[in-house]
Write an enzyme that holds these catalytic residues in place. Structure first.
Site, PDB file in Angstrom:
ATOM      1  N   GLU A 188       0.828  -1.191   0.000  1.00 57.07           N
ATOM      2  CA  GLU A 188       0.000   0.000   0.000  1.00 57.07           C
ATOM      3  C   GLU A 188       0.870   1.252   0.000  1.00 57.07           C
ATOM      4  OE1 GLU A 188      -4.018  -1.588   2.226  1.00 57.07           O
ATOM      5  OE2 GLU A 188      -2.523  -0.528   3.441  1.00 57.07           O
ATOM      6  N   CYS A 214       3.220   8.630   1.115  1.00 59.87           N
ATOM      7  CA  CYS A 214       3.784   7.688   2.085  1.00 59.87           C
ATOM      8  C   CYS A 214       4.030   6.364   1.368  1.00 59.87           C
ATOM      9  CB  CYS A 214       2.816   7.512   3.248  1.00 59.87           C
ATOM     10  SG  CYS A 214       3.396   6.412   4.549  1.00 59.87           S
ATOM     11  N   CYS A 225       6.321  -6.511   7.828  1.00 61.85           N
ATOM     12  CA  CYS A 225       7.416  -5.982   8.644  1.00 61.85           C
ATOM     13  C   CYS A 225       7.699  -6.960   9.781  1.00 61.85           C
ATOM     14  CB  CYS A 225       7.032  -4.619   9.211  1.00 61.85           C
ATOM     15  SG  CYS A 225       8.317  -3.834  10.234  1.00 61.85           S
ATOM     16  N   CYS A 245       5.877  -3.929  15.971  1.00 62.24           N
ATOM     17  CA  CYS A 245       5.364  -2.861  16.833  1.00 62.24           C
ATOM     18  C   CYS A 245       3.912  -3.170  17.197  1.00 62.24           C
ATOM     19  CB  CYS A 245       5.470  -1.513  16.134  1.00 62.24           C
ATOM     20  SG  CYS A 245       7.174  -1.013  15.765  1.00 62.24           S
ATOM     21  N   CYS A 272       0.836  -1.318  15.445  1.00 58.65           N
ATOM     22  CA  CYS A 272       0.885  -1.167  13.989  1.00 58.65           C
ATOM     23  C   CYS A 272       0.309  -2.387  13.282  1.00 58.65           C
ATOM     24  CB  CYS A 272       2.336  -0.936  13.552  1.00 58.65           C
ATOM     25  SG  CYS A 272       2.553  -0.746  11.768  1.00 58.65           S
ATOM     26  N   GLU A 292      10.066  -1.818   7.476  1.00 62.48           N
ATOM     27  CA  GLU A 292      11.108  -1.089   8.196  1.00 62.48           C
ATOM     28  C   GLU A 292      12.259  -0.789   7.230  1.00 62.48           C
ATOM     29  OE1 GLU A 292      13.864   0.710   9.967  1.00 62.48           O
ATOM     30  OE2 GLU A 292      11.979   0.451  11.061  1.00 62.48           O
ATOM     31  N   SER A 308      12.096   7.150   7.670  1.00 63.30           N
ATOM     32  CA  SER A 308      11.798   6.939   9.086  1.00 63.30           C
ATOM     33  C   SER A 308      12.132   5.500   9.468  1.00 63.30           C
ATOM     34  CB  SER A 308      10.324   7.232   9.357  1.00 63.30           C
ATOM     35  OG  SER A 308       9.997   6.946  10.699  1.00 63.30           O
ATOM     36  N   SER A 360      11.561   6.673  14.742  1.00 66.55           N
ATOM     37  CA  SER A 360      10.305   6.303  15.400  1.00 66.55           C
ATOM     38  C   SER A 360      10.637   5.813  16.805  1.00 66.55           C
ATOM     39  CB  SER A 360       9.582   5.215  14.597  1.00 66.55           C
ATOM     40  OG  SER A 360       9.189   5.706  13.341  1.00 66.55           O
ATOM     41  N   ASN A 373      -4.000   5.400  15.973  1.00 68.18           N
ATOM     42  CA  ASN A 373      -5.124   5.074  15.094  1.00 68.18           C
ATOM     43  C   ASN A 373      -5.514   3.620  15.311  1.00 68.18           C
ATOM     44  OD1 ASN A 373      -5.338   7.605  13.508  1.00 68.18           O
ATOM     45  ND2 ASN A 373      -3.262   7.069  12.881  1.00 68.18           N
ATOM     46  N   CYS A 387      -1.673   6.546   9.723  1.00 68.68           N
ATOM     47  CA  CYS A 387      -0.422   5.992  10.229  1.00 68.68           C
ATOM     48  C   CYS A 387      -0.691   4.790  11.133  1.00 68.68           C
ATOM     49  CB  CYS A 387       0.331   7.078  11.000  1.00 68.68           C
ATOM     50  SG  CYS A 387       1.953   6.562  11.577  1.00 68.68           S
TER      51      CYS A 387
END
Length: 358
Positions: free
Chosen positions: A85, A102, A109, A113, A116, A161, A192, A214, A299, A342
């Site tokens: 995406e 973005c 990943c 996290c 996420c 990442e 990032s 981050s 979010n 995010c």
């Protein structure tokens, strides 16, 4: 080719080659995008023909547009059919409207996290530099076709990442900042990283782009809760970050520390106080550095206990940082009604979205 492209001074041979490579796919995607003004599906015609980006690198398979204009693209990789995406975030309220893009660097990943959605996928594979740049190509195409403000800022904050795919990310950033290719200012490209180890900052710091970290929490125990793959203390990571910033030109020493604020987890004033001291130490150790803290209200990804912080808590957190002399911004939540905000990116098609079949 679009008329705009014909004004860029390409020679006749180059124009002829580009037309042979891209005319058929471009016409196909134009027709598809023009037909996707409602939630009805549009059929793809000859976009999969050999040659061109659509036939060799990636194919646009899905588009969803949120109520605020944020546009999420799902791109299927030609090599294996996996999808990533990328999100276009238009800023129409500015004097000269532009968009931020973005981009993703991996399918999934491995950092895990806990806040996420991408981390729940695990890592499927890394993208090549061409597959990363393919996202920019499609985003520009979509912007032109749907009259979205042009992309003038690219952030590596999508799926994956960047440090786990550093070589391809650096190559892609070089292309984005190259005047003969994408022509973005170095300050308009941001990489990032969660900082898996102290050495990754120097590796990513070789890219002609701004560097962001981050952090999410400056205390070791809380950091390990939010980023469970953390294997180094925050002080060890800070020293690696400082070393990388000191090796950069002064123009590229402006950096961001990103914090995903979660209600009752890391949004207390004590955490803000500790974070301010942490950021100040970075400034003290890097001459000419400008450190900005970017607060990102959580979010929802259907986590059983995590919740979005209250507006009052975010404001109080921001005020505490400012009282201690730290520059801080609160990121405006965009695209959350289409899971494009995010932390929400994961390759799952929405039933009510606009999709290309085939």
């Amino acid at each position: 080719l679009p008329p705009k492209r014909r004004t860029e001074g390409l020679g006749r041979d180059a124009l002829g080659l580009l037309e042979r490579l891209h005319t058929a796919p471009s016409a196909s995607i134009d027709s598809n995008l023009n037909g996707m003004t409602s939630s009805s599906a549009a059929s793809e015609t000859s976009a999969s023909s050999a040659g061109g980006i659509e036939g060799t690198i990636g194919k646009l398979s899905h588009i969803s547009i949120s109520s605020d204009g944020t546009t999420k693209l799902l791109i299927r990789m030609i090599s294996d059919g996996l999808e990533v995406e990328t999100v276009i975030i238009p800023w129409n309220d500015r004097e000269r409207p532009k968009s931020t893009l973005c981009v993703s660097s991996q399918v999934g990943c491995k950092q895990g996290c806990t806040f996420c959605a991408t981390g729940r996928m695990g890592k499927l594979r890394s993208l090549t530099s061409d597959e990363i740049l393919c996202q920019v190509w499609y985003a520009r195409k979509v912007c032109r076709t749907l009259n979205i403000p042009t992309v003038d800022n690219v952030v590596f904050m999508g799926m994956g990442e960047p440090a786990d795919n550093a070589e391809a990310v650096v190559v892609a950033a070089e292309a984005l900042a190259d005047r003969q290719r994408y022509g973005l200012a170095q300050s308009r490209v941001t990489i990032s990283t969660v900082g898996p180890n102290p050495g990754v900052f120097a590796v990513l710091g070789k890219a002609p782009a701004a560097l962001a970290w981050s952090v999410h929490a400056s205390r070791d125990e809380l950091r390990r809760k939010l980023v469970p793959t953390t294997r180094y203390t925050m002080e060890e990571l800070r020293l690696g970050f400082v070393e990388a910033l000191n090796a950069r030109s002064k123009k590229l020493r402006t950096t961001m520390l990103e914090i995903a604020l979660i209600d009752g987890v890391n949004d207390s004033l004590d955490e803000a106080d500790h974070l301010a001291d942490f950021a100040t130490k970075i400034c003290d150790d890097v001459p000419g550095a400008k450190v900005v803290i970017n607060l990102i209200p959580y979010n929802s990804i259907d986590h059983p206990t995590y919740r979005k912080p209250t507006a009052e808590a975010v404001t109080a957190f921001q005020k505490k940082l400012m009282e201690k002399g730290v520059m801080v911004y609160v990121r405006t939540t965009r695209g959350d009604d289409e899971s494009a905000a995010c932390g929400q990116l994961a390759t799952k098609k929405k039933k009510n979205g606009k999709r290309l079949t085939g």
